[in-house]
Enzyme design. Structure first.
Site, short mmCIF file in Angstrom:
data_model
loop_
_atom_site.label_atom_id
_atom_site.label_comp_id
_atom_site.label_asym_id
_atom_site.label_seq_id
_atom_site.Cartn_x
_atom_site.Cartn_y
_atom_site.Cartn_z
N ASN A 1 -12.23 10.60 14.68
CA ASN A 1 -12.64 10.47 13.27
C ASN A 1 -14.16 10.50 13.11
O ASN A 1 -14.68 11.08 12.16
CB ASN A 1 -12.06 9.20 12.64
CG ASN A 1 -10.57 9.32 12.37
OD1 ASN A 1 -9.80 8.40 12.66
ND2 ASN A 1 -10.13 10.42 11.83
N ASN B 1 -14.71 13.56 10.70
CA ASN B 1 -14.68 13.19 9.28
C ASN B 1 -16.03 13.30 8.56
O ASN B 1 -16.10 13.98 7.53
CB ASN B 1 -14.09 11.79 9.12
CG ASN B 1 -12.61 11.75 9.48
OD1 ASN B 1 -12.15 12.53 10.31
ND2 ASN B 1 -11.85 10.86 8.87
N LYS C 1 -8.85 7.29 18.65
CA LYS C 1 -8.69 7.80 17.28
C LYS C 1 -10.01 7.67 16.53
O LYS C 1 -10.41 8.57 15.79
CB LYS C 1 -7.56 7.00 16.58
CG LYS C 1 -7.25 7.45 15.15
CD LYS C 1 -6.46 8.75 15.11
CE LYS C 1 -6.50 9.51 13.81
NZ LYS C 1 -5.90 9.03 12.67
N ASN D 1 -6.89 4.10 9.38
CA ASN D 1 -7.94 4.69 10.22
C ASN D 1 -9.12 3.73 10.27
O ASN D 1 -9.33 2.92 9.36
CB ASN D 1 -8.40 6.03 9.63
CG ASN D 1 -7.46 7.17 9.99
OD1 ASN D 1 -6.57 7.03 10.82
ND2 ASN D 1 -7.67 8.31 9.35
N GLY E 1 0.73 4.23 -0.79
CA GLY E 1 0.09 5.54 -0.93
C GLY E 1 0.86 6.54 -0.08
O GLY E 1 2.07 6.40 0.11
N ALA E 2 0.13 7.52 0.48
CA ALA E 2 0.80 8.59 1.21
C ALA E 2 1.48 8.05 2.48
O ALA E 2 2.69 8.20 2.65
CB ALA E 2 -0.23 9.66 1.56
N GLY F 1 1.95 4.90 3.53
CA GLY F 1 2.85 3.76 3.27
C GLY F 1 4.18 4.23 2.70
O GLY F 1 5.25 3.71 3.06
N GLU G 1 -13.90 5.81 4.10
CA GLU G 1 -13.75 4.80 5.16
C GLU G 1 -14.93 4.84 6.15
O GLU G 1 -14.82 4.34 7.27
CB GLU G 1 -12.41 5.01 5.88
CG GLU G 1 -11.22 4.74 4.96
CD GLU G 1 -9.86 4.90 5.62
OE1 GLU G 1 -9.12 3.91 5.71
OE2 GLU G 1 -9.54 6.02 6.06
N GLY H 1 0.84 -1.20 0.00
CA GLY H 1 0.00 0.00 0.00
C GLY H 1 0.87 1.24 0.00
O GLY H 1 0.97 1.94 1.01
P1 NAP Z 1 -3.72 6.17 -0.02
O1 NAP Z 1 -2.80 7.28 -0.40
O2 NAP Z 1 -4.96 5.95 -0.82
O3 NAP Z 1 -2.88 4.85 0.07
C1 NAP Z 1 -3.39 3.55 -0.04
C2 NAP Z 1 -2.51 2.85 -1.04
O4 NAP Z 1 -2.80 1.47 -1.01
C3 NAP Z 1 -2.73 3.33 -2.48
O5 NAP Z 1 -1.48 3.57 -3.08
C4 NAP Z 1 -3.43 2.14 -3.11
O6 NAP Z 1 -3.18 1.99 -4.48
C5 NAP Z 1 -2.78 1.00 -2.35
N1 NAP Z 1 -3.55 -0.24 -2.48
C6 NAP Z 1 -4.86 -0.44 -2.26
N2 NAP Z 1 -5.21 -1.71 -2.50
C7 NAP Z 1 -4.06 -2.33 -2.90
C8 NAP Z 1 -3.76 -3.65 -3.33
N3 NAP Z 1 -4.71 -4.59 -3.41
N4 NAP Z 1 -2.48 -3.94 -3.65
C9 NAP Z 1 -1.51 -3.01 -3.59
N5 NAP Z 1 -1.74 -1.72 -3.21
C10 NAP Z 1 -3.01 -1.40 -2.87
O7 NAP Z 1 -4.18 6.40 1.49
P2 NAP Z 1 -3.32 7.00 2.69
O8 NAP Z 1 -3.62 8.44 2.82
O9 NAP Z 1 -1.91 6.55 2.61
O10 NAP Z 1 -4.06 6.28 3.90
C11 NAP Z 1 -3.85 4.92 4.23
C12 NAP Z 1 -4.51 4.69 5.58
O11 NAP Z 1 -3.84 5.47 6.57
C13 NAP Z 1 -5.98 5.15 5.64
O12 NAP Z 1 -6.70 4.33 6.51
C14 NAP Z 1 -5.88 6.54 6.20
O13 NAP Z 1 -7.10 6.96 6.82
C15 NAP Z 1 -4.76 6.36 7.20
N6 NAP Z 1 -4.02 7.57 7.56
C16 NAP Z 1 -3.58 8.39 6.58
C17 NAP Z 1 -2.88 9.53 6.94
C18 NAP Z 1 -2.33 10.47 5.91
O14 NAP Z 1 -1.82 11.53 6.30
N7 NAP Z 1 -2.35 10.17 4.63
C19 NAP Z 1 -2.64 9.80 8.31
C20 NAP Z 1 -3.10 8.91 9.26
C21 NAP Z 1 -3.79 7.79 8.88
P3 NAP Z 1 -4.28 2.52 -5.53
O15 NAP Z 1 -4.11 4.00 -5.53
O16 NAP Z 1 -3.86 1.82 -6.77
O17 NAP Z 1 -5.62 2.10 -5.01
O1 PAF Z 2 -8.79 11.39 8.85
C1 PAF Z 2 -8.26 12.51 9.07
O2 PAF Z 2 -8.29 13.44 8.25
C2 PAF Z 2 -7.52 12.73 10.37
O3 PAF Z 2 -7.46 11.52 11.06
C3 PAF Z 2 -8.10 13.83 11.27
C4 PAF Z 2 -7.66 13.62 12.70
C5 PAF Z 2 -9.60 13.89 11.23
C6 PAF Z 2 -7.51 15.18 10.91
O4 PAF Z 2 -7.84 15.61 9.63
#
Ligand code: NAP
Ligand code: PAF
Length: 307
Positions: free
Chosen positions: A190, A194, A186, A105, A19-20, A22, A268, A17
């Protein structure tokens, strides 16, 4: 297990994964010396370049079955609703000692797959670090926070050494012998922020305006009752202050669900308000304010499919 892994540092880590969040962790774990590879959904090439902020590129090996089978740790950073499918693509290639760590999340996604992974040590992480991926090879570390790690099963409980590994890579990270309070707290934040920001398409800070006060208080009243029924020590005033603190601290940010709804992406909500409402039902708690928000977000998502 602890002794063996500490002696064999650096760890072999696969991040599923990229994404951001990961990509942020993959970069930080690789930078601190761990043998880190990525597992991408599609990988025509065998490597993937990642740059963090304005730091130098790191080139990661991608989709290596050999590395996957040798992994000490599989870090899964897909969104909650993507967990089941993502895990199914790698589970058969894992060694039974591979630690599986989930970082996302919401709650409930691990329960859905638990019967397929419970022979592994399972660890769960919740983070307030923030990241944004403006392009496929570039990730920005947009907010500094705390990462809590804890065991999800009894083998996972023995993996507290991971706190040191994660803290060394990207502080602050710590181990909780009982991770449930951190997960529920958390989830509570959310649930309050959210769906409201997604429905009103506003920044987090706008929830501090008077027109949201009554609704936020009703949501938090229901959320507090659910947490208490789950054995989490919390008071309504304390949760309200925590939510308001996050609203102020992230005033200029859009929540992840606001962004998902804005870009018409699957949110989510099922694992945030949906999980809260299911738990409320189990305890016969009236969560009608949270349920109403849940239904409104589901209706918006449904409308895209019928357009
Ligand atoms: P994201 O950018 O959408 O990252 C998810 C990644 O997983 C995408 O690159 C996606 O690829 C990949 N993926 C999904 N299914 C897959 C599969 N079957 N095989 C391989 N890769 C796969 O989301 P994110 O912002 O990183 O968030 C991830 C989690 O962390 C969420 O639950 C979010 O709420 C939580 N979170 C995020 C942040 C933040 O600042 N970003 C902070 C705290 C918590 P595709 O684009 O191809 O689908
Ligand atoms: O999901 C989000 O965006 C974050 O967990 C939070 C804490 C609501 C801040 O934007």
């Amino acid at each position: 297990m602890l002794k063996i892994l500490l002696e064999s540092l650096p760890l072999n880590i696969t991040v599923l994964g990229a994404g951001a969040i990961g990509s942020l962790w993959a970069y930080k774990l690789a930078e601190s010396g761990h043998n880190t590879t990525l597992w991408l959904r599609h990988s025509a090439e065998h490597t993937h370049r990642l740059k963090l902020d304005d730091q130098p590129d790191i080139t990661f090996v991608t989709n290596s079955l050999f590395h996957l089978s040798q992994s000490d740790l599989l870090l899964i950073t897909v969104k909650a609703w993507q967990v089941k499918e993502a895990l199914s693509t790698v589970i058969n290639a894992l060694n039974k000692d591979t630690i599986i760590m989930f970082m996302h999340n919401g709650m409930g996604a691990i329960d859905e797959v638990f019967s397929t992974i419970n022979k592994h040590p399972v660890v769960v992480a919740t983070t307030t670090q923030a990241a944004y991926k403006p392009s496929i090879n570039h990730v920005l570390h947009t907010g500094y926070g705390i990462t809590h790690l804890g065991g999800f099963n009894s083998k996972g409980q023995q993996c507290s050494f991971l706190a040191e590994v994660f803290n060394h890579s990207l502080a602050e990270a710590s181990w909780s012998s009982d991770i449930r309070p951190a997960l529920w707290r958390k989830l509570a934040i959310n649930c309050a922020i959210n769906p409201l920001t997604a429905l009103h398409q506003c920044k987090n800070g706008q929830l501090g305006e008077p027109q949201f006060l009554a609704e936020l208080k009703s949501l938090i009243n229901e959320i507090t009752q659910v947490l208490i029924a789950e054995g989490i020590e919390i008071q309504q005033d304390e949760l309200y202050s925590t939510v308001m603190h996050v609203v102020q601290a992230t005033a200029e940010n859009y929540s992840s669900m606001q962004q998902d709804i804005f870009y018409q992406r699957h949110s989510e909500i099922d694992y945030i308000s949906g999980y809260l409402c299911q738990t409320a039902k189990k305890h016969h708690i009236d969560a009608s304010n949270n349920l109403s928000l849940y239904n409104k977000i589901k209706q918006i998502e449904h409308s895209w499919r019928t357009e």
